[in-house]
Scaffold this motif. Structure first.
Motif, PDB file in Angstrom:
ATOM      1  N   LEU A   1       0.850  -1.187   0.000  1.00 12.47           N
ATOM      2  CA  LEU A   1       0.000   0.000   0.000  1.00 12.47           C
ATOM      3  C   LEU A   1       0.884   1.235   0.000  1.00 12.47           C
ATOM      4  O   LEU A   1       1.838   1.311   0.774  1.00 12.47           O
ATOM      5  CB  LEU A   1      -0.858   0.038   1.264  1.00 12.47           C
TER       6      LEU A   1
ATOM      7  N   ASN B   1     -21.148  -5.163   1.991  1.00 11.93           N
ATOM      8  CA  ASN B   1     -20.162  -4.202   1.551  1.00 11.93           C
ATOM      9  C   ASN B   1     -19.095  -4.768   0.632  1.00 11.93           C
ATOM     10  O   ASN B   1     -17.931  -4.817   0.970  1.00 11.93           O
ATOM     11  CB  ASN B   1     -19.496  -3.561   2.766  1.00 11.93           C
TER      12      ASN B   1
ATOM     13  N   PRO C   1     -13.038  -1.333   1.093  1.00 14.99           N
ATOM     14  CA  PRO C   1     -11.636  -1.620   0.827  1.00 14.99           C
ATOM     15  C   PRO C   1     -11.205  -2.950   1.463  1.00 14.99           C
ATOM     16  O   PRO C   1     -11.622  -3.273   2.564  1.00 14.99           O
ATOM     17  CB  PRO C   1     -10.879  -0.469   1.474  1.00 14.99           C
TER      18      PRO C   1
ATOM     19  N   MET D   1      -8.585  -4.800   3.341  1.00 15.64           N
ATOM     20  CA  MET D   1      -7.448  -4.550   4.228  1.00 15.64           C
ATOM     21  C   MET D   1      -6.844  -3.159   4.059  1.00 15.64           C
ATOM     22  O   MET D   1      -5.637  -2.988   4.058  1.00 15.64           O
ATOM     23  CB  MET D   1      -6.357  -5.577   3.990  1.00 15.64           C
ATOM     24  N   GLY D   2      -7.680  -2.188   3.913  1.00 13.10           N
ATOM     25  CA  GLY D   2      -7.209  -0.813   3.815  1.00 13.10           C
ATOM     26  C   GLY D   2      -6.520  -0.485   2.492  1.00 13.10           C
ATOM     27  O   GLY D   2      -5.901   0.564   2.356  1.00 13.10           O
TER      28      GLY D   2
ATOM     29  N   THR E   1       4.943   3.488   2.396  1.00  5.74           N
ATOM     30  CA  THR E   1       4.373   2.176   2.053  1.00  5.74           C
ATOM     31  C   THR E   1       4.168   1.299   3.279  1.00  5.74           C
ATOM     32  O   THR E   1       4.837   1.456   4.296  1.00  5.74           O
ATOM     33  CB  THR E   1       5.296   1.400   1.092  1.00  5.74           C
ATOM     34  N   SER E   2       3.221   0.417   3.188  1.00  8.65           N
ATOM     35  CA  SER E   2       3.091  -0.646   4.176  1.00  8.65           C
ATOM     36  C   SER E   2       2.678  -1.923   3.454  1.00  8.65           C
ATOM     37  O   SER E   2       2.066  -1.872   2.389  1.00  8.65           O
ATOM     38  CB  SER E   2       2.115  -0.271   5.283  1.00  8.65           C
ATOM     39  N   VAL E   3       3.062  -3.050   4.053  1.00 10.59           N
ATOM     40  CA  VAL E   3       2.945  -4.323   3.349  1.00 10.59           C
ATOM     41  C   VAL E   3       2.017  -5.277   4.081  1.00 10.59           C
ATOM     42  O   VAL E   3       1.986  -5.325   5.307  1.00 10.59           O
ATOM     43  CB  VAL E   3       4.352  -4.963   3.197  1.00 10.59           C
ATOM     44  N   ARG E   4       1.238  -6.010   3.327  1.00  6.77           N
ATOM     45  CA  ARG E   4       0.406  -7.083   3.867  1.00  6.77           C
ATOM     46  C   ARG E   4       0.701  -8.368   3.114  1.00  6.77           C
ATOM     47  O   ARG E   4       0.844  -8.336   1.901  1.00  6.77           O
ATOM     48  CB  ARG E   4      -1.083  -6.775   3.640  1.00  6.77           C
TER      49      ARG E   4
ATOM     50  N   PRO F   1       0.005  -7.378   8.435  1.00  3.26           N
ATOM     51  CA  PRO F   1       0.758  -6.927   9.607  1.00  3.26           C
ATOM     52  C   PRO F   1       0.608  -7.916  10.773  1.00  3.26           C
ATOM     53  O   PRO F   1      -0.399  -8.610  10.867  1.00  3.26           O
ATOM     54  CB  PRO F   1       0.114  -5.575   9.952  1.00  3.26           C
ATOM     55  N   LYS F   2       1.622  -7.923  11.627  1.00  2.00           N
ATOM     56  CA  LYS F   2       1.707  -8.943  12.663  1.00  2.00           C
ATOM     57  C   LYS F   2       0.540  -8.928  13.640  1.00  2.00           C
ATOM     58  O   LYS F   2       0.213  -9.950  14.232  1.00  2.00           O
ATOM     59  CB  LYS F   2       3.017  -8.775  13.443  1.00  2.00           C
ATOM     60  N   ASP F   3      -0.062  -7.773  13.853  1.00  2.00           N
ATOM     61  CA  ASP F   3      -1.151  -7.732  14.835  1.00  2.00           C
ATOM     62  C   ASP F   3      -2.395  -8.481  14.361  1.00  2.00           C
ATOM     63  O   ASP F   3      -3.257  -8.808  15.170  1.00  2.00           O
ATOM     64  CB  ASP F   3      -1.516  -6.281  15.206  1.00  2.00           C
ATOM     65  N   ILE F   4      -2.488  -8.751  13.068  1.00  2.00           N
ATOM     66  CA  ILE F   4      -3.633  -9.546  12.608  1.00  2.00           C
ATOM     67  C   ILE F   4      -3.190 -10.926  12.133  1.00  2.00           C
ATOM     68  O   ILE F   4      -3.948 -11.640  11.479  1.00  2.00           O
ATOM     69  CB  ILE F   4      -4.451  -8.834  11.511  1.00  2.00           C
ATOM     70  N   LYS F   5      -1.968 -11.289  12.456  1.00  2.00           N
ATOM     71  CA  LYS F   5      -1.471 -12.613  12.074  1.00  2.00           C
ATOM     72  C   LYS F   5      -2.410 -13.702  12.606  1.00  2.00           C
ATOM     73  O   LYS F   5      -2.821 -13.664  13.759  1.00  2.00           O
ATOM     74  CB  LYS F   5      -0.071 -12.830  12.645  1.00  2.00           C
TER      75      LYS F   5
ATOM     76  N   TRP G   1     -17.228 -15.227   6.684  1.00  3.96           N
ATOM     77  CA  TRP G   1     -16.908 -15.510   8.081  1.00  3.96           C
ATOM     78  C   TRP G   1     -15.504 -15.013   8.357  1.00  3.96           C
ATOM     79  O   TRP G   1     -14.627 -15.011   7.480  1.00  3.96           O
ATOM     80  CB  TRP G   1     -16.933 -17.013   8.350  1.00  3.96           C
TER      81      TRP G   1
END
Lengths: 405, 263
Positions: free
Chosen positions: B55, B125, B129, B131-132, B62-65, B88-92, B109
Motif C-alpha cells: 500500500l 459491503n 476496501p 485490508m485498507g 508504504t506498508s505491506v500485507r 501486519p503482525k497484529d492480525i497474524k 466468516w
C-alpha cells in the motif's frame, strides 16, 4: 533402551524438519482511575502501570494434519499481586483426520454470538483480573473430539482440571468490597478442582441461519460468593458449585442485519437471598438482539454498525450476574483504513434503575508492528444495593501500546 | 421457375445470415467476449497462492500485507475462498472465509485468533476496501458472467496488445461502481487494464495487469496487479507468488472448522 531413545529422537526430529514459528506481542499498559477509591484507603492507587507478554509457538507437520501450539502468557502489574500472574493459554496437540479432529492439552474454546455478554461460553474460566468484560480467558485442560457430518458438527469435551477465576487483591482496582480471597476457594464437589467436567456441542448452518446447541455438566466457572473473614477482616470466598447448563445460540444473517440469540438454562446451587444458605436453583437467562451495518457512511470507506441487545435473567434482582433486565446499545465504527482504525462504543442500561455501564474500546495500528488501544469504562447511576456498588468509583481510562513480532 | 425459387431462397438465407452477423449488437458482442473469457477460466478446480500487497499513500509511504489465498471453483456459482493473513503482525492468524455469489451478497466468516471466535459477518459491503488497500472486495473476488451486463465499444491496441474494449455495468445493486472499462486481450481473453467509475460516474481507479504466466497450459494469472486511485493519489501493488493449481482441495477445506484451524 538406546533403541527407544533413537526412535524417540527420530520421531522428534521429523516434526522439527517442518515449519515452526514464534509470534506474539508485548504490551505496556497504563490504567488511570478517575475517582478516589470507594472506601478511603491507602491500599488502592489511582494509576497502575503493567506489562504483559504473550508469545506463541506453533509447529505443524504431517502436511498440516498435526500441530503443536504453545502460548504462555504473563502480566506484571505495578501494585496488584493477583493481577501479576502467568498462565498457559494454550499447550496442545491437534490431529486432523478426514472428517474429524482430535485435540489434547490446554486450549481455548469460544461459543456464542452476542456482544454484550457471553452466557453460552462456559468452557474456559474468565481471567477477570485482565478485564471485567469477561473476554480474557484462562487456558483449560481438555480432550476434544470434533466430528463433521452433513447434519452438523459435533464436539465432545472431556475437561479434567478446573481453573479458579482470578480476582484483584486488596491493592487492585477495580475490585470487590470486601476483597475476594482466592486462597480459600470452596467447592461443592469433594473432588474440588480435580472434578472432571463434560460438554457436548452440536453446530449447524442452514441457509442464513447458524445454530448451536450445547450442554455442560461440571464445576461452574462462575462462583457464588460467601461472606467470611481472614485475619479478622471480612472477605468474600468464591464457592464453585456443580452445574448443568443447556444452551442455544443462533444467528441469522442477511445483507446488513445480524440477528442474534443466546439462551441458557442452568441448574446449580446458589445462596438463598433470605436464609443465606446454599440451595438448588434453576434459572433462565438470555441475550437477544441485532447488529445493523451502514456501509460506506457519508460516502467514505467507513462502516458504522448499530448494535442493540436485550439482557434478561429470570431471577430478576437476585441475579449473580450484573444484568437481569438491561438494554445494550452500541456503535461500532470501522474506518477500513490502512491502520485498521476501529472503535466500539457501548452502554448497558438497567431498564428499571437506569444504572449503566459505559464502555469505549478503540484501536489503531501504528506503522507495521505497533498497535495503540484505548479503553474507557464508566459506571453511572449505580444503585446503592446493586452488585455494581463496589465498582462505582472505578471508572478508568486505559491505554495499551503493543509491539507484535 | 423452381430453380429460381430455390436460388432466391438461398440468397434470402444468405442475406439473413449476414444480416444477423451485422446485427450482433454491441451488448451481444460484449457478452460474447465475457462468455469466452469465462469459458477459458473454467475447470481450474482449485488454486493456492501467496499474495503480497504494498500500500502506498500520497506521500509515498508504504506498508505491506501478506496473505495466503486458497480458492475453490464452484460450478454455476461464485468461488469459495479462504484467506489467511500473515502480516501486519497484529492480525497474524486472522482468516476469512468467503462464499462469493454473483448477484446475492457473499457469505463471509471471520476468524479472530485472540478470542478463538468465528464470526459470520455482514457482507453487503462488496465495495469496501480490502485490508485498507485500494482494492475493493468486489475487485478481487471471482468474476462471474452474471456480475455485469456488457457492451462492446471498440478494438484498441494497448501497449502493443490487441484488445477489445468493453464496458461493463455491475448487476449487484450495492456495487461501488456505475461502470468499468475493461481492455480484454483479443488473443487470450484476459484483462489487461480496467478503469473504474464511482457511483457518481467519475473516474475512480485504474488497474493494470502485468507479468502474465500460464498455468496448466490454460489458465493465465497476472503476477502483478497495480491499482491507482486517481481521487486520493493512493495506490496498491498486488504481487502473486507460488501459484499452484489442482492441489486437491475440497469443500471440507472451506468451512467453519477449516477456517478455525487455518494458519
Amino acid at each position: 533402551m538406546i533403541k527407544k531413545l533413537l526412535l524417540l529422537a527420530l520421531a522428534m526430529s521429523l516434526p522439527v524438519a517442518q515449519a515452526a514459528e514464534w509470534s506474539g506481542n508485548i504490551a505496556l499498559q497504563n490504567r488511570y482511575f478517575l475517582h478516589d477509591p470507594l472506601v478511603q484507603n491507602t491500599e488502592q492507587h489511582s494509576n497502575h502501570v503493567s506489562l504483559s507478554a504473550e508469545p506463541e509457538f506453533y509447529h505443524s507437520w504431517d502436511d498440516n494434519q498435526q500441530s503443536l501450539t504453545f502460548t504462555p502468557y504473563v502480566r506484571i502489574d505495578q501494585y496488584d499481586n493477583e493481577r501479576s500472574h502467568g498462565d498457559i493459554r494454550e499447550l496442545n496437540w491437534q490431529r486432523v483426520f478426514e472428517n474429524w479432529e482430535l485435540k489434547a492439552g490446554i486450549s481455548k474454546v469460544y461459543w456464542g454470538v452476542t456482544e454484550s455478554q457471553h452466557l453460552v461460553d462456559v468452557i474456559n474460566q474468565t481471567d477477570f483480573v485482565e478485564n471485567i468484560d469477561g473476554e480474557d480467558k484462562l487456558g483449560q485442560p481438555m480432550i476434544r473430539a470434533l466430528y463433521e457430518h452433513e447434519l452438523g458438527t459435533l464436539n465432545l469435551f472431556i475437561l479434567p482440571g478446573f481453573r479458579e477465576r482470578t480476582f484483584a487483591d486488596a491493592e487492585g482496582r477495580p475490585r470487590a468490597f470486601p476483597v475476594v480471597d482466592t486462597n480459600q476457594a470452596q467447592y461443592e464437589s469433594s473432588a474440588e478442582e480435580n472434578h472432571i467436567d463434560y460438554a457436548l456441542r452440536w453446530f449447524q448452518m442452514v441457509g442464513n441461519w447458524e445454530i448451536g446447541l450445547s450442554w455442560f455438566k461440571g464445576t461452574s466457572r462462575e462462583p457464588v460468593f460467601l461472606p467470611a473473614t481472614r485475619n479478622g477482616q471480612p472477605v468474600l470466598l468464591p464457592y464453585y458449585p456443580q452445574m448443568t447448563q443447556s444452551s442455544l445460540d443462533a444467528q441469522m444473517t442477511t445483507e446488513e442485519w445480524l440477528w442474534k440469540l443466546e439462551l441458557i438454562s442452568r441448574n446449580w446451587r446458589n445462596t438463598d437471598s433470605q436464609t443465606q444458605l446454599l440451595v438448588n436453583e434453576n434459572y433462565l437467562a438470555l441475550t437477544a438482539g441485532f447488529e445493523y451495518t451502514f456501509v460506506g457512511v457519508l460516502e467514505s470507506d467507513a462502516d458504522l454498525g448499530l448494535v442493540m441487545e436485550y439482557l434478561y435473567d429470570d431471577r430478576d434482582e437476585a441475579t449473580t450476574g450484573f444484568f437481569e433486565n438491561d438494554l445494550m446499545t452500541g456503535l461500532r465504527l470501522a474506518l477500513n483504513d490502512a491502520q485498521s482504525t476501529e472503535a466500539l462504543l457501548g452502554v448497558i442500561i438497567d431498564v428499571d434503575t437506569q444504572e449503566s455501564l459505559l464502555s469505549l474500546e478503540a484501536s489503531r495500528r501504528l506503522g507495521d508492528r505497533w498497535k495503540l488501544e484505548l479503553e474507557i469504562r464508566s459506571f453511572q447511576h449505580v444503585n446503592r444495593l446493586s452488585r455494581l456498588q463496589s465498582l462505582k468509583n472505578d471508572d478508568f481510562i486505559q491505554l495499551d501500546l503493543a509491539y507484535y513480532f | 421457375m423452381k430453380q429460381v425459387t430455390i436460388n432466391t431462397l438461398m440468397l434470402a438465407l444468405c442475406l439473413m445470415t449476414s444480416f444477423t452477423a451485422v446485427a450482433e449488437t454491441a451488448e451481444e458482442k460484449g457478452l460474447a467476449i465475457a462468455t469466452e473469457a469465462d469459458k477459458r477460466e473454467t475447470g481450474f478446480k482449485d488454486s493456492v497462492a501467496n499474495m503480497t500487497m504494498e500500500l502506498k499513500n500520497k506521500q509515498g509511504k508504504t506498508s505491506v500485507r501478506e496473505v495466503r489465498v486458497k480458492s475453490l471453483e464452484v460450478d454455476g456459482d461464485g468461488d469459495k475462498g479462504l484467506s489467511i493473513f500473515d502480516t501486519p503482525k497484529d492480525i497474524k492468524g486472522t482468516a476469512s472465509l468467503t462464499y462469493s455469489h454473483a448477484l446475492k451478497p457473499d457469505e463471509q466468516w471471520l476468524y479472530l485468533p485472540a478470542l478463538k471466535r468465528v464470526k459470520r459477518i455482514s457482507s453487503k459491503n462488496k465495495s469496501g476496501p480490502f485490508m485498507g488497500s485500494e482494492f475493493a472486495y468486489e475487485d478481487i473476488s471471482s468474476q462471474e458472467i452474471e456480475k455485469y451486463t456488457y457492451k462492446y465499444l471498440r478494438d484498441e491496441n494497448l501497449n502493443g496488445i490487441d484488445c477489445f474494449v468493453i464496458e461493463r455495468y455491475p448487476a449487484y445493486r450495492h456495487s461501488g461502481y456505475t461502470r468499468q472499462l475493461a481492455w480484454i486481450n483479443k488473443q487470450e481473453y484476459r484483462p489487461e487494464k480496467i478503469m473504474f467509475y464511482d457511483r457518481k460516474n467519475s473516474l475512480l481507479k485504474t488497474l493494470n495487469y502485468s507479468g502474465y504466466k500460464q498455468y496448466l497450459d490454460k489458465y493465465w494469472r497476472a503476477e502483478k496487479m497495480h491499482m491507482v486511485n486517481h481521487q486520493t493519489g493512493k495506490s496498491t501493488l498486488l504481487t502473486w507468488h507460488e501459484y499452484q493449481f489442482q492441489t486437491g482441495l475440497t469443500d471440507s477445506d472451506f468451512n467453519r472448522n477449516s477456517l478455525k484451524r487455518a494458519r
